[in-house]
Scaffold this motif. Structure first.
Motif, PDB file in Angstrom:
ATOM      1  N   HIS A  34       0.711  -1.107  -0.185  1.00  0.00           N
ATOM      2  CA  HIS A  34      -0.125  -0.087  -0.076  1.00  0.00           C
ATOM      3  C   HIS A  34       0.755   1.273  -0.028  1.00  0.00           C
ATOM      4  O   HIS A  34       0.614   2.237  -0.741  1.00  0.00           O
ATOM      5  N   VAL A  35       1.939   1.182   0.731  1.00  0.00           N
ATOM      6  CA  VAL A  35       2.787   2.447   0.631  1.00  0.00           C
ATOM      7  C   VAL A  35       3.471   2.437  -0.506  1.00  0.00           C
ATOM      8  O   VAL A  35       3.650   3.742  -1.054  1.00  0.00           O
ATOM      9  N   PHE A  36       3.865   1.518  -1.452  1.00  0.00           N
ATOM     10  CA  PHE A  36       4.435   1.513  -2.815  1.00  0.00           C
ATOM     11  C   PHE A  36       3.185   2.094  -3.599  1.00  0.00           C
ATOM     12  O   PHE A  36       3.774   2.745  -4.629  1.00  0.00           O
ATOM     13  N   GLY A  37       2.094   1.744  -3.482  1.00  0.00           N
ATOM     14  CA  GLY A  37       1.067   2.248  -4.350  1.00  0.00           C
ATOM     15  C   GLY A  37       1.008   3.795  -4.394  1.00  0.00           C
ATOM     16  O   GLY A  37       0.780   4.449  -5.248  1.00  0.00           O
ATOM     17  N   LEU A  38       0.936   3.940  -2.934  1.00  0.00           N
ATOM     18  CA  LEU A  38       0.965   5.439  -2.659  1.00  0.00           C
ATOM     19  C   LEU A  38       2.060   6.417  -3.228  1.00  0.00           C
ATOM     20  O   LEU A  38       1.919   7.366  -3.587  1.00  0.00           O
ATOM     21  N   LEU A  39       3.154   5.751  -3.099  1.00  0.00           N
ATOM     22  CA  LEU A  39       4.374   6.482  -3.328  1.00  0.00           C
ATOM     23  C   LEU A  39       4.527   6.494  -5.048  1.00  0.00           C
ATOM     24  O   LEU A  39       4.869   7.354  -5.800  1.00  0.00           O
ATOM     25  N   SER A  40       4.191   5.466  -5.691  1.00  0.00           N
ATOM     26  CA  SER A  40       4.015   5.349  -6.768  1.00  0.00           C
ATOM     27  C   SER A  40       3.118   6.323  -7.689  1.00  0.00           C
ATOM     28  O   SER A  40       3.374   6.946  -8.556  1.00  0.00           O
ATOM     29  N   PHE A  41       2.003   6.421  -6.894  1.00  0.00           N
ATOM     30  CA  PHE A  41       1.109   7.389  -7.631  1.00  0.00           C
ATOM     31  C   PHE A  41       1.471   8.941  -7.216  1.00  0.00           C
ATOM     32  O   PHE A  41       1.239   9.614  -8.455  1.00  0.00           O
ATOM     33  N   SER A  42       2.158   9.237  -6.252  1.00  0.00           N
ATOM     34  CA  SER A  42       2.474  10.404  -6.161  1.00  0.00           C
ATOM     35  C   SER A  42       3.723  10.647  -7.060  1.00  0.00           C
ATOM     36  O   SER A  42       3.702  12.061  -7.624  1.00  0.00           O
ATOM     37  N   ALA A  43       4.674   9.765  -7.423  1.00  0.00           N
ATOM     38  CA  ALA A  43       5.663  10.096  -8.142  1.00  0.00           C
ATOM     39  C   ALA A  43       5.087  10.460  -9.661  1.00  0.00           C
ATOM     40  O   ALA A  43       5.590  11.399 -10.222  1.00  0.00           O
ATOM     41  N   LEU A  44       4.186   9.462 -10.201  1.00  0.00           N
ATOM     42  CA  LEU A  44       3.529   9.924 -11.386  1.00  0.00           C
ATOM     43  C   LEU A  44       2.748  11.180 -11.537  1.00  0.00           C
ATOM     44  O   LEU A  44       2.799  11.909 -12.414  1.00  0.00           O
ATOM     45  N   ALA A  45       2.076  11.471 -10.245  1.00  0.00           N
ATOM     46  CA  ALA A  45       1.648  12.656 -10.365  1.00  0.00           C
ATOM     47  C   ALA A  45       2.274  14.157 -10.535  1.00  0.00           C
ATOM     48  O   ALA A  45       2.105  15.086 -10.976  1.00  0.00           O
ATOM     49  N   VAL A  46       3.529  13.898  -9.573  1.00  0.00           N
ATOM     50  CA  VAL A  46       4.584  14.828  -9.885  1.00  0.00           C
ATOM     51  C   VAL A  46       5.223  15.078 -11.088  1.00  0.00           C
ATOM     52  O   VAL A  46       5.202  16.084 -11.755  1.00  0.00           O
ATOM     53  N   SER A  47       5.333  13.908 -11.767  1.00  0.00           N
ATOM     54  CA  SER A  47       5.784  14.017 -13.307  1.00  0.00           C
ATOM     55  C   SER A  47       4.941  14.539 -14.178  1.00  0.00           C
ATOM     56  O   SER A  47       5.336  15.280 -15.309  1.00  0.00           O
ATOM     57  N   TYR A  48       3.721  14.215 -13.997  1.00  0.00           N
ATOM     58  CA  TYR A  48       2.766  14.715 -15.054  1.00  0.00           C
ATOM     59  C   TYR A  48       2.550  16.327 -14.738  1.00  0.00           C
ATOM     60  O   TYR A  48       2.278  17.075 -15.636  1.00  0.00           O
ATOM     61  N   MET A  49       2.595  16.709 -13.596  1.00  0.00           N
ATOM     62  CA  MET A  49       2.517  18.061 -13.198  1.00  0.00           C
ATOM     63  C   MET A  49       3.737  19.016 -13.752  1.00  0.00           C
ATOM     64  O   MET A  49       3.544  20.117 -14.514  1.00  0.00           O
ATOM     65  N   THR A  50       4.867  18.403 -13.911  1.00  0.00           N
ATOM     66  CA  THR A  50       6.033  19.299 -14.341  1.00  0.00           C
ATOM     67  C   THR A  50       6.034  19.020 -16.068  1.00  0.00           C
ATOM     68  O   THR A  50       6.651  19.797 -16.427  1.00  0.00           O
ATOM     69  N   ARG A  51       5.387  17.964 -16.413  1.00  0.00           N
ATOM     70  CA  ARG A  51       5.187  17.906 -18.071  1.00  0.00           C
ATOM     71  C   ARG A  51       4.346  18.771 -18.465  1.00  0.00           C
ATOM     72  O   ARG A  51       4.868  19.468 -19.389  1.00  0.00           O
ATOM     73  N   ASN A  52       3.332  18.849 -17.903  1.00  0.00           N
ATOM     74  CA  ASN A  52       2.029  19.677 -18.517  1.00  0.00           C
ATOM     75  C   ASN A  52       1.877  21.108 -17.893  1.00  0.00           C
ATOM     76  O   ASN A  52       1.159  21.889 -18.613  1.00  0.00           O
ATOM     77  N   SER A  53       2.562  21.757 -16.998  1.00  0.00           N
ATOM     78  CA  SER A  53       2.502  22.953 -16.585  1.00  0.00           C
ATOM     79  C   SER A  53       3.032  23.955 -17.622  1.00  0.00           C
ATOM     80  O   SER A  53       2.475  24.932 -17.793  1.00  0.00           O
ATOM     81  N   ILE A  54       4.079  23.595 -18.463  1.00  0.00           N
ATOM     82  CA  ILE A  54       4.356  24.607 -19.489  1.00  0.00           C
ATOM     83  C   ILE A  54       3.239  24.574 -20.728  1.00  0.00           C
ATOM     84  O   ILE A  54       3.102  25.722 -21.147  1.00  0.00           O
ATOM     85  N   ASN A  55       2.479  23.623 -20.818  1.00  0.00           N
ATOM     86  CA  ASN A  55       1.211  23.646 -21.811  1.00  0.00           C
ATOM     87  C   ASN A  55       0.358  24.737 -21.233  1.00  0.00           C
ATOM     88  O   ASN A  55      -0.237  25.592 -22.307  1.00  0.00           O
TER      89      ASN A  55
END
Length: 203
Positions: A34-55
């Protein structure tokens, strides 16, 4: 048979019986998976924010070019600003043409394509934890350096976006490698959908 990470970070083979001994301890409540799932979700969320913020940000970053917009037939016409003060005139800091804007938005995916390939090899040889941690770390550092690079040179910022794409492309292979290690076979489908659901939320 299935694969897992050993203490050196390499992927090794373990039997299905070892899964039961390793994961039954957490079947009754909150466990490592469950900890792994939460941290993986957070990692992907951070990556998507940094990817799409410039758009979104690029709309306010680019200077308003009336001569360019007025010559296009597939965009909304500019409203008259003659009765408004110059302080209210929408404008941006950077005078980028259409080609430059397109390159800034698209060059990320050149690195992203390469990153998926490199991330698979890195996860196999270094382990998913190392690959995931390094990728998130450098994506965050690149995000902090972006304002400086943008003001220095648009070409420099394009290069930074390509590097960002390489590290972000490594996230998915590393997460899939870790799912083999930390998620029991009977829970992989449900946990995979929970971890990757942010791709749907961000789209």
């Amino acid at each position: 048979m299935d694969s897992s990470e050993n203490h050196h970070g390499r992927v090794s083979i373990i039997s299905d019986g070892e899964y039961g001994a390793h994961f039954n301890k957490a079947d009754g409540g909150w466990g490592v998976r469950h900890v792994f799932g939460l941290l993986s979700f957070s990692a992907l969320a951070v990556s998507y924010m940094t990817r799409n913020s410039i758009n979104i940000a690029i709309v306010a970053m680019v200077a308003l070019n009336a001569s360019y917009v007025s010559g296009q037939t597939d965009v909304c016409p500019l409203r008259s600003l003659s009765n408004e003060t110059s302080d209210n005139t929408p404008t941006g800091e950077f005078d980028w043409d259409e080609e430059t804007r397109g390159m800034i938005l698209g060059c990320f995916f050149y690195g992203y394509l390469v990153g998926n390939l490199l991330g698979g090899f890195a996860s196999a040889y270094l382990g998913g934890r190392v690959t995931l941690g390094v990728s998130v770390l450098f994506v965050s550092i690149i995000s902090l350096l972006s304002p400086v690079c943008i003001r220095t040179s648009s070409t420099l910022y394009m290069g930074l976006r390509i590097v960002c794409g390489i590290f972000q492309g490594s996230l998915s292979p590393s997460i899939f490698t870790l799912m083999v290690t930390w998620i029991p076979p009977k829970d992989k489908a449900s946990f995979g959908s929970r971890v990757l659901i942010d791709k749907t939320l961000k789209s």
